[in-house]
Design a protein around this motif. Structure first.
Motif, short mmCIF file in Angstrom:
data_model
loop_
_atom_site.label_atom_id
_atom_site.label_comp_id
_atom_site.label_asym_id
_atom_site.label_seq_id
_atom_site.Cartn_x
_atom_site.Cartn_y
_atom_site.Cartn_z
N ASP A 63 0.07 4.38 1.73
CA ASP A 63 0.14 5.13 3.08
C ASP A 63 -0.49 4.17 4.56
O ASP A 63 -0.75 4.58 4.77
N PHE A 64 1.34 3.51 4.82
CA PHE A 64 1.46 2.54 5.51
C PHE A 64 2.35 2.40 6.30
O PHE A 64 3.47 2.39 5.29
N ASP A 65 2.97 1.94 7.56
CA ASP A 65 4.61 1.93 8.12
C ASP A 65 4.05 0.24 7.81
O ASP A 65 3.55 0.07 9.04
N LEU A 98 2.95 -2.27 11.18
CA LEU A 98 1.84 -3.32 11.65
C LEU A 98 1.21 -4.81 12.27
O LEU A 98 2.58 -5.55 11.80
N LEU A 144 -4.76 -1.54 1.57
CA LEU A 144 -4.20 -2.47 1.24
C LEU A 144 -4.74 -3.48 0.39
O LEU A 144 -5.69 -4.34 -0.33
N ALA A 203 -6.37 -5.21 8.44
CA ALA A 203 -5.41 -4.24 8.05
C ALA A 203 -5.79 -3.97 7.08
O ALA A 203 -5.39 -2.57 6.37
N TYR A 233 -6.05 0.80 5.99
CA TYR A 233 -4.76 1.29 5.33
C TYR A 233 -5.27 0.92 3.74
O TYR A 233 -4.33 1.38 3.10
N GLY A 245 0.78 -0.91 0.38
CA GLY A 245 0.04 0.43 0.05
C GLY A 245 0.84 1.13 -0.24
O GLY A 245 2.33 1.46 0.39
#
Length: 98
Positions: A15-17, A21, A84, A78, A82, A13
């Motif tokens: 915009d996620f760290d 996660l 994903l 998740a 996000y 994705g």
């Protein structure tokens, strides 16, 4: 030289760290989106690369799915939270004889 195979599950994705996660299982590798590459962040859980004359991808994939199955609810959560994309991929490199 033996053949090589790997089966992995990845969440990808923008915009996620991936390091933060938390889905109940530790990733085997993560990458953060950067310029110019990688273009997306990724969280990956892999069987690791197996080297052998005979690669049983069915067994590798079944083992990976069995490991991930108890965490399906957190994976889906998740994905929604996000935005994903989830991928299950089989990578095989077949070496030729000389």
């Amino acid at each position: 030289m033996p053949n090589e195979g790997e089966v992995y599950f990845g969440l990808f994705g923008d915009d996620f760290d991936p390091e933060s996660l938390s889905i109940g299982i530790a990733p085997t590798r993560t990458r953060r989106k950067a310029h110019p590459t990688p273009k997306r962040s990724s969280w990956v859980y892999s069987t690791g690369k197996m080297r052998s004359d005979l690669i049983d991808v069915y067994e590798m994939a079944s083992s990976l799915v069995a490991t991930l199955e108890p965490h399906v609810d957190r994976i889906l959560e998740a994905k929604r939270a996000y935005g994903l994309e989830a991928i299950l991929e089989v990578v095989i490199t077949i070496t030729g004889s000389s």
